[in-house]
Design a protein around this motif. Structure first.
Motif, PDB file in Angstrom:
ATOM      1  N   ILE A  71       0.862  -1.278   0.002  1.00  0.00           N
ATOM      2  CA  ILE A  71      -0.103  -0.033   0.269  1.00  0.00           C
ATOM      3  C   ILE A  71       0.859   1.187  -0.073  1.00  0.00           C
ATOM      4  N   SER A  72       1.926   1.212   0.921  1.00  0.00           N
ATOM      5  CA  SER A  72       2.815   2.335   0.993  1.00  0.00           C
ATOM      6  C   SER A  72       3.564   2.427  -0.303  1.00  0.00           C
ATOM      7  N   MET A  73       4.119   1.499  -1.257  1.00  0.00           N
ATOM      8  CA  MET A  73       4.722   1.696  -2.361  1.00  0.00           C
ATOM      9  C   MET A  73       3.752   2.102  -3.417  1.00  0.00           C
ATOM     10  N   ILE A  74       2.399   1.951  -3.489  1.00  0.00           N
ATOM     11  CA  ILE A  74       1.630   2.473  -4.347  1.00  0.00           C
ATOM     12  C   ILE A  74       1.206   3.720  -4.135  1.00  0.00           C
ATOM     13  N   ALA A  75       0.895   4.297  -2.862  1.00  0.00           N
ATOM     14  CA  ALA A  75       0.624   5.583  -2.376  1.00  0.00           C
ATOM     15  C   ALA A  75       1.766   6.368  -2.973  1.00  0.00           C
ATOM     16  N   THR A  76       3.359   5.886  -2.585  1.00  0.00           N
ATOM     17  CA  THR A  76       4.314   6.699  -3.098  1.00  0.00           C
ATOM     18  C   THR A  76       4.227   7.098  -4.632  1.00  0.00           C
ATOM     19  N   THR A  77       3.972   5.852  -5.384  1.00  0.00           N
ATOM     20  CA  THR A  77       3.871   6.050  -6.928  1.00  0.00           C
ATOM     21  C   THR A  77       2.785   7.128  -7.357  1.00  0.00           C
ATOM     22  N   PHE A  78       1.656   7.302  -6.478  1.00  0.00           N
ATOM     23  CA  PHE A  78       0.620   8.093  -6.812  1.00  0.00           C
ATOM     24  C   PHE A  78       1.348   9.673  -6.500  1.00  0.00           C
ATOM     25  N   SER A  79       1.920   9.451  -5.376  1.00  0.00           N
ATOM     26  CA  SER A  79       2.656  10.776  -4.882  1.00  0.00           C
ATOM     27  C   SER A  79       3.518  11.485  -5.815  1.00  0.00           C
ATOM     28  N   TRP A  80       4.295  10.754  -6.583  1.00  0.00           N
ATOM     29  CA  TRP A  80       5.115  11.231  -7.573  1.00  0.00           C
ATOM     30  C   TRP A  80       4.283  11.697  -8.852  1.00  0.00           C
ATOM     31  N   ILE A  81       3.342  10.894  -9.105  1.00  0.00           N
ATOM     32  CA  ILE A  81       2.500  11.364 -10.206  1.00  0.00           C
ATOM     33  C   ILE A  81       1.905  12.656  -9.882  1.00  0.00           C
ATOM     34  N   ALA A  82       1.351  12.781  -8.824  1.00  0.00           N
ATOM     35  CA  ALA A  82       0.929  14.321  -8.318  1.00  0.00           C
ATOM     36  C   ALA A  82       1.811  15.131  -8.418  1.00  0.00           C
ATOM     37  N   LEU A  83       3.155  15.127  -7.944  1.00  0.00           N
ATOM     38  CA  LEU A  83       4.250  16.132  -8.134  1.00  0.00           C
ATOM     39  C   LEU A  83       4.392  16.653  -9.513  1.00  0.00           C
ATOM     40  N   PHE A  84       4.420  15.393 -10.217  1.00  0.00           N
ATOM     41  CA  PHE A  84       4.717  15.831 -11.857  1.00  0.00           C
ATOM     42  C   PHE A  84       3.461  16.559 -12.288  1.00  0.00           C
ATOM     43  N   LEU A  85       2.251  16.149 -11.959  1.00  0.00           N
ATOM     44  CA  LEU A  85       1.103  16.757 -12.526  1.00  0.00           C
ATOM     45  C   LEU A  85       0.808  18.163 -12.156  1.00  0.00           C
ATOM     46  N   TYR A  86       0.892  18.345 -10.788  1.00  0.00           N
ATOM     47  CA  TYR A  86       0.292  19.521  -9.999  1.00  0.00           C
ATOM     48  C   TYR A  86       1.584  20.704  -9.697  1.00  0.00           C
ATOM     49  N   SER A  87       2.745  20.132  -9.627  1.00  0.00           N
ATOM     50  CA  SER A  87       3.811  21.133  -9.302  1.00  0.00           C
ATOM     51  C   SER A  87       4.581  21.636 -10.422  1.00  0.00           C
ATOM     52  N   THR A  88       4.434  22.912 -10.807  1.00  0.00           N
ATOM     53  CA  THR A  88       5.054  23.357 -11.776  1.00  0.00           C
ATOM     54  C   THR A  88       6.600  23.230 -11.884  1.00  0.00           C
ATOM     55  N   TYR A  89       7.425  23.231 -10.571  1.00  0.00           N
ATOM     56  CA  TYR A  89       8.850  22.878 -10.293  1.00  0.00           C
ATOM     57  C   TYR A  89       8.984  21.795 -10.728  1.00  0.00           C
ATOM     58  N   TRP A  90       8.366  20.773 -10.209  1.00  0.00           N
ATOM     59  CA  TRP A  90       8.812  19.247 -10.284  1.00  0.00           C
ATOM     60  C   TRP A  90       8.188  18.699 -11.617  1.00  0.00           C
ATOM     61  N   SER A  91       7.318  19.254 -12.402  1.00  0.00           N
ATOM     62  CA  SER A  91       7.055  18.705 -13.695  1.00  0.00           C
ATOM     63  C   SER A  91       8.068  19.172 -14.468  1.00  0.00           C
ATOM     64  N   GLU A  92       8.767  20.360 -14.332  1.00  0.00           N
ATOM     65  CA  GLU A  92      10.087  20.668 -15.139  1.00  0.00           C
ATOM     66  C   GLU A  92      11.235  19.755 -14.688  1.00  0.00           C
ATOM     67  N   HIS A  93      11.374  19.352 -13.467  1.00  0.00           N
ATOM     68  CA  HIS A  93      12.469  18.444 -13.064  1.00  0.00           C
ATOM     69  C   HIS A  93      11.779  16.931 -12.888  1.00  0.00           C
ATOM     70  N   TYR A  94      11.195  16.513 -13.758  1.00  0.00           N
ATOM     71  CA  TYR A  94      10.767  15.092 -13.838  1.00  0.00           C
ATOM     72  C   TYR A  94      11.932  14.167 -13.672  1.00  0.00           C
ATOM     73  N   ASP A  95      12.957  14.449 -14.047  1.00  0.00           N
ATOM     74  CA  ASP A  95      14.173  13.540 -14.262  1.00  0.00           C
ATOM     75  C   ASP A  95      14.545  13.112 -12.845  1.00  0.00           C
ATOM     76  N   ILE A  96      14.484  13.937 -11.842  1.00  0.00           N
ATOM     77  CA  ILE A  96      14.907  13.859 -10.377  1.00  0.00           C
ATOM     78  C   ILE A  96      13.757  12.898  -9.985  1.00  0.00           C
ATOM     79  N   ILE A  97      12.566  13.201 -10.237  1.00  0.00           N
ATOM     80  CA  ILE A  97      11.342  12.183  -9.738  1.00  0.00           C
ATOM     81  C   ILE A  97      11.691  10.860 -10.141  1.00  0.00           C
TER      82      ILE A  97
END
Length: 356
Positions: free
Chosen positions: A126-152
């Motif tokens: 469950i934790s691994m799945i939730a973590t994956t969704f968190s990274w997707i959320a960062l990529f989709l909703y954070s301007t900074y992290w969508s530009e730095h998707y390579d770090i994610i």
């Protein structure tokens, strides 16, 4: 039950450690905010992080007290809630601090590993799945992290690789825990049940009668003793004597209903606690006597088994455990002395003045 108890201890330990770390981080963040108070951009973000951490600490403290006071309530929900709360908070803080959030990514790994170790494999997934969704959320909703998707992406691969390597350790830890749980179950079984007959022992009987008095409902206490058991041991040997005890326990148990309780409390002494109404008692006692008293073939030998049964009733005869047991014991020994009946009620002793 033992498996759950060990799991509960792990949950308490994890929650305790988590609270300590959370309070420490909150305290250090407050100090950091005071140091950076003149730097507008950073101090504002640290302030929001402080508020979030304080709220998280309060929720976690409430969760901890709930865990201690209601250990059997919402077991699955409270674990899932805690790990989702941590991952959501971490994701929000990483999004808030942007570049500086880079240094918080390893916390995903720690949460995954600790959750798996203390909560179990299903919560690890469950934790691994939730973590994956968190990274997707960062990529989709954070301007900074969508530009730095390579770090994610880099941290995603690293987290999965480390977690998979750690998975083997978690599996071994749970194999050891299951082995310990089985060992504790065996110890508990030996502590609560008679080794010879397999029925409850004196310790369990003591706990049962305490429970009955707490419930404050009427019940019947029956003390049962085997007559001339010493003669059986002397004539046929202790091995046959043990087989007689097993046979008596089996025959007594076969006459019980679901709510009845049977225990062996001494060498040849048994106890039955029953919630049967008075009107049904004569038939119940008759069934016991018909099924147990008489000749029984045990290992090729015909052994005559006799019983003496003393009966007291709560609350009619006594209103304390000690007195009620004394009444049943007195009735049983009176039955052994007077052979008119195999069983005697305590009230009949007093009414007929049968005590010598």
């Amino acid at each position: 039950m033992q498996a759950y108890y060990l799991s509960y201890l792990d949950e308490v330990k994890y929650s305790k450690q988590r609270l300590f770390i959370l309070f420490l981080i909150t305290f250090l963040t407050v100090l950091l905010w005071k140091q950076a108070i003149n730097i507008d951009n950073i101090s504002e973000k640290i302030f929001y992080a402080d508020v979030l951490l304080i709220i998280l600490s309060i929720i976690s403290l409430i969760h901890y007290f709930f865990l201690l006071h209601y250990p059997y309530t919402f077991r699955i929900f409270r674990k899932t809630f805690l790990l989702l709360l941590d991952i959501t908070t971490l994701t929000f803080v990483i999004a808030l601090f942007q570049y500086y959030g880079l240094f918080l990514f390893p916390l995903y790994i720690i949460i995954n590993m600790q959750t798996g170790l203390y909560f179990g494999m299903q919560y690890f997934y469950i934790s691994m799945i939730a973590t994956t969704f968190s990274w997707i959320a960062l990529f989709l909703y954070s301007t900074y992290w969508s530009e730095h998707y390579d770090i994610i992406a880099t941290f995603a691969v690293t987290t999965f690789l480390i977690s998979l390597l750690y998975l083997n350790y978690i599996i071994k830890a749970y194999e050891e825990k299951n082995a310990l749980s089985e060992e504790l179950s065996n110890i508990t079984e030996h502590a609560n049940y008679d080794n010879l007959t397999g029925i409850a022992n004196r310790r369990t009987y003591t706990e049962e009668i305490k429970k009955m008095f707490k419930e404050k409902e009427s019940f019947v206490l029956m003390f049962i003793d085997l007559n001339k058991f010493k003669m059986i041991n002397d004539n046929y040997g202790h091995h046959i004597g043990d087989e007689v005890l097993k046979e008596v326990a089996k025959r007594l148990y076969s006459q019980l209903d679901e709510d009845d309780f049977l225990a062996r409390v001494g060498g040849d002494e048994f106890v039955i606690i029953s919630k049967k109404k008075k009107v049904f008692l004569p038939k119940f006692i008759q069934k016991i006597e018909d099924n147990v008293i008489g000749y029984h073939e045990i290992e090729g030998k015909k052994i005559h088994i006799e019983l003496s049964i003393g009966i007291s009733m709560y609350p009619d005869d006594a209103k304390s455990a000690q007195l009620l047991c004394k009444c049943a014991d007195m009735a049983m020994y009176t039955a052994k002395k007077h052979h008119q009946n195999n069983h005697i009620f305590y009230k009949d002793i007093i009414g007929n003045k049968m005590v010598d």
